[in-house]
Design a protein around this motif. Structure first.
Motif, PDB file in Angstrom:
ATOM      1  N   ALA A  68     -45.538 -24.063 -14.057  1.00 21.79           N
ATOM      2  CA  ALA A  68     -46.518 -23.027 -14.367  1.00 21.79           C
ATOM      3  C   ALA A  68     -47.007 -22.372 -13.075  1.00 21.79           C
ATOM      4  O   ALA A  68     -47.144 -21.144 -12.999  1.00 21.79           O
ATOM      5  N   GLY A  69     -47.262 -23.195 -12.067  1.00 20.95           N
ATOM      6  CA  GLY A  69     -47.727 -22.656 -10.793  1.00 20.95           C
ATOM      7  C   GLY A  69     -46.710 -21.715 -10.178  1.00 20.95           C
ATOM      8  O   GLY A  69     -47.043 -20.627  -9.704  1.00 20.95           O
ATOM      9  N   PHE A  70     -45.459 -22.110 -10.240  1.00 20.52           N
ATOM     10  CA  PHE A  70     -44.372 -21.292  -9.730  1.00 20.52           C
ATOM     11  C   PHE A  70     -44.343 -19.938 -10.434  1.00 20.52           C
ATOM     12  O   PHE A  70     -44.252 -18.880  -9.789  1.00 20.52           O
ATOM     13  N   LEU A  71     -44.467 -19.955 -11.749  1.00 21.06           N
ATOM     14  CA  LEU A  71     -44.400 -18.710 -12.518  1.00 21.06           C
ATOM     15  C   LEU A  71     -45.614 -17.830 -12.254  1.00 21.06           C
ATOM     16  O   LEU A  71     -45.498 -16.612 -12.130  1.00 21.06           O
ATOM     17  N   VAL A  72     -46.778 -18.460 -12.150  1.00 16.37           N
ATOM     18  CA  VAL A  72     -47.995 -17.682 -11.878  1.00 16.37           C
ATOM     19  C   VAL A  72     -47.919 -17.052 -10.483  1.00 16.37           C
ATOM     20  O   VAL A  72     -48.367 -15.917 -10.284  1.00 16.37           O
ATOM     21  N   ASP A  73     -47.321 -17.764  -9.541  1.00 13.11           N
ATOM     22  CA  ASP A  73     -47.122 -17.184  -8.211  1.00 13.11           C
ATOM     23  C   ASP A  73     -46.379 -15.848  -8.308  1.00 13.11           C
ATOM     24  O   ASP A  73     -46.769 -14.851  -7.696  1.00 13.11           O
ATOM     25  N   GLN A  74     -45.281 -15.877  -9.075  1.00 16.81           N
ATOM     26  CA  GLN A  74     -44.492 -14.652  -9.225  1.00 16.81           C
ATOM     27  C   GLN A  74     -45.307 -13.550  -9.868  1.00 16.81           C
ATOM     28  O   GLN A  74     -45.269 -12.389  -9.445  1.00 16.81           O
ATOM     29  N   LEU A  75     -46.025 -13.920 -10.918  1.00 19.87           N
ATOM     30  CA  LEU A  75     -46.820 -12.936 -11.648  1.00 19.87           C
ATOM     31  C   LEU A  75     -47.892 -12.339 -10.745  1.00 19.87           C
ATOM     32  O   LEU A  75     -48.212 -11.153 -10.828  1.00 19.87           O
ATOM     33  N   GLU A  76     -48.415 -13.178  -9.881  1.00 20.18           N
ATOM     34  CA  GLU A  76     -49.457 -12.711  -8.971  1.00 20.18           C
ATOM     35  C   GLU A  76     -48.870 -11.718  -7.964  1.00 20.18           C
ATOM     36  O   GLU A  76     -49.431 -10.645  -7.729  1.00 20.18           O
ATOM     37  N   LYS A  77     -47.700 -12.075  -7.416  1.00 16.35           N
ATOM     38  CA  LYS A  77     -47.036 -11.188  -6.466  1.00 16.35           C
ATOM     39  C   LYS A  77     -46.710  -9.846  -7.105  1.00 16.35           C
ATOM     40  O   LYS A  77     -46.769  -8.800  -6.461  1.00 16.35           O
ATOM     41  N   ALA A  78     -46.330  -9.884  -8.377  1.00 18.26           N
ATOM     42  CA  ALA A  78     -45.957  -8.652  -9.075  1.00 18.26           C
ATOM     43  C   ALA A  78     -47.177  -7.885  -9.574  1.00 18.26           C
ATOM     44  O   ALA A  78     -47.049  -6.804 -10.144  1.00 18.26           O
ATOM     45  N   GLY A  79     -48.360  -8.458  -9.368  1.00 18.33           N
ATOM     46  CA  GLY A  79     -49.578  -7.735  -9.721  1.00 18.33           C
ATOM     47  C   GLY A  79     -50.025  -7.856 -11.166  1.00 18.33           C
ATOM     48  O   GLY A  79     -50.859  -7.077 -11.623  1.00 18.33           O
ATOM     49  N   TYR A  80     -49.483  -8.837 -11.886  1.00 12.94           N
ATOM     50  CA  TYR A  80     -49.876  -8.981 -13.287  1.00 12.94           C
ATOM     51  C   TYR A  80     -51.100  -9.857 -13.478  1.00 12.94           C
ATOM     52  O   TYR A  80     -51.831  -9.706 -14.436  1.00 12.94           O
ATOM     53  N   VAL A  81     -51.302 -10.790 -12.561  1.00 20.58           N
ATOM     54  CA  VAL A  81     -52.453 -11.682 -12.709  1.00 20.58           C
ATOM     55  C   VAL A  81     -53.177 -11.874 -11.369  1.00 20.58           C
ATOM     56  O   VAL A  81     -52.626 -11.578 -10.306  1.00 20.58           O
ATOM     57  N   ARG A  82     -54.408 -12.320 -11.461  1.00 18.03           N
ATOM     58  CA  ARG A  82     -55.175 -12.710 -10.281  1.00 18.03           C
ATOM     59  C   ARG A  82     -55.633 -14.151 -10.467  1.00 18.03           C
ATOM     60  O   ARG A  82     -55.799 -14.598 -11.600  1.00 18.03           O
ATOM     61  N   ARG A  83     -55.879 -14.837  -9.361  1.00 19.08           N
ATOM     62  CA  ARG A  83     -56.499 -16.151  -9.469  1.00 19.08           C
ATOM     63  C   ARG A  83     -57.910 -16.037  -8.913  1.00 19.08           C
ATOM     64  O   ARG A  83     -58.090 -15.617  -7.771  1.00 19.08           O
ATOM     65  N   VAL A  84     -58.887 -16.396  -9.706  1.00 22.15           N
ATOM     66  CA  VAL A  84     -60.269 -16.357  -9.239  1.00 22.15           C
ATOM     67  C   VAL A  84     -60.843 -17.765  -9.316  1.00 22.15           C
ATOM     68  O   VAL A  84     -60.448 -18.552 -10.164  1.00 22.15           O
ATOM     69  N   PRO A  85     -61.756 -18.066  -8.401  1.00 23.45           N
ATOM     70  CA  PRO A  85     -62.341 -19.415  -8.395  1.00 23.45           C
ATOM     71  C   PRO A  85     -63.029 -19.693  -9.724  1.00 23.45           C
ATOM     72  O   PRO A  85     -63.670 -18.803 -10.287  1.00 23.45           O
ATOM     73  N   ASP A  86     -62.920 -20.906 -10.197  1.00 20.81           N
ATOM     74  CA  ASP A  86     -63.632 -21.303 -11.399  1.00 20.81           C
ATOM     75  C   ASP A  86     -65.042 -21.695 -10.980  1.00 20.81           C
ATOM     76  O   ASP A  86     -65.227 -22.650 -10.218  1.00 20.81           O
ATOM     77  N   PRO A  87     -66.063 -20.975 -11.451  1.00 15.87           N
ATOM     78  CA  PRO A  87     -67.441 -21.240 -11.021  1.00 15.87           C
ATOM     79  C   PRO A  87     -67.904 -22.643 -11.408  1.00 15.87           C
ATOM     80  O   PRO A  87     -68.793 -23.196 -10.762  1.00 15.87           O
ATOM     81  N   THR A  88     -67.267 -23.235 -12.404  1.00 13.57           N
ATOM     82  CA  THR A  88     -67.740 -24.530 -12.885  1.00 13.57           C
ATOM     83  C   THR A  88     -67.012 -25.712 -12.268  1.00 13.57           C
ATOM     84  O   THR A  88     -67.317 -26.852 -12.567  1.00 13.57           O
ATOM     85  N   ASP A  89     -66.001 -25.435 -11.419  1.00 11.66           N
ATOM     86  CA  ASP A  89     -65.222 -26.540 -10.862  1.00 11.66           C
ATOM     87  C   ASP A  89     -64.520 -26.051  -9.604  1.00 11.66           C
ATOM     88  O   ASP A  89     -63.629 -25.226  -9.653  1.00 11.66           O
TER      89      ASP A  89
END
Lengths: 146, 146
Positions: A68-89
DNA sequence: GACTTTGGTCAGAGCCTCTGACTAATTTGG
DNA sequence: CCAAATTAGTCAGAGGCTCTGACCAAAGTC
């Protein structure tokens, strides 16, 4: 080569699934969203409106968190997703859909609706309703996440 | 995280498909058939009683013939299939199930029957019949091979 | 505060699938 | 009957997906 009429239920389920996925994918590509793969899409599909943690995405997509991490990396590079800090953890981050993904989702949703309409026309309203009902019920015994 | 109750039909189809495949796979592994992969199984599943040509397997499994060839190579090395010359065409060879594959098929068939029975118990005889009916009808619009 | 659990990453390996280029046998059209 | 097109299959190479194992840091437990 004759295909016997009594296919097992697995194949019977897989055939329309694959057909739908192919249709959506083709439409997405035609609309210019050709820079992501089916595997990436299967993860992206599971991201909730407020964002979803990687571990949760992995569980729902039934892959390891590394995958999942690998796939999200790609998606992030392609501009489809962002990773934001989780305020609760402080360990966690939320994977969120970017605008580009929402635009793609609109296209995808439209095609899904179109295909579902075609299926309903072929099956008839009643049978289509029964189909969705049966499948929804089946989740109770097949979806670890239901 | 709440999963919305209205999943699209694609996911609804995929969930039970995957669940079934997982069950079959686990049972096969437990019975000692742990030397082939899901991808190989998807090809092997399509081999007819009299053998099937590589190109035909590729089409039915919806992969390129190179991919099918790669998978059949593995299956051959593992002793699940043989390639025999096609008497009607000197270019072609028929991929045939070996005894080992037939034994594995018996195990797989038993598990499929078991799972289908569980589903029928959960859904009720009527709904299960409707489900298979609807899916079979759907093949007409989703299976290029129907 | 030590121990366990949970969220996530890094490294490496193996498997799957594709595109492109090619050979050989078969079929088709004149 | 022969040239051209089609069909069956292979080889080579590249890229993508997924896993196991090892690891770190934050959170929860007692």
């Amino acid at each position: 080569m004759v295909v016997e009429s009594e296919l097992n239920t697995g194949v019977l389920l897989f055939l329309p699934y694959r057909a739908l996925e192919n249709r959506v994918f083709a439409a997405l590509a035609e609309a210019g969203f050709d820079d992501f793969t089916p595997a990436q899409a299967r993860v992206m599909q599971r991201i909730g409106p407020q964002g979803t943690r990687l571990t949760e995405l992995a569980e729902q997509a039934q892959v390891t968190k590394q995958t999942a991490g690998f796939l999200v990396d790609q998606l992030e590079k392609a501009g489809y997703v962002r990773r934001v800090p989780d305020p609760t953890d402080k360990r966690a981050r939320l994977v969120c859909l970017a605008e580009k993904a929402r635009a793609a989702k609109d296209v995808a949703d439209a095609v899904v609706a179109e295909v579902e309409k075609e299926w309903e026309e072929h099956l008839g309203k009643r049978r289509m309703k029964q189909l969705r009902e049966a499948l929804t019920l089946l989740r109770e015994v097949t979806d670890p996440w239901a």
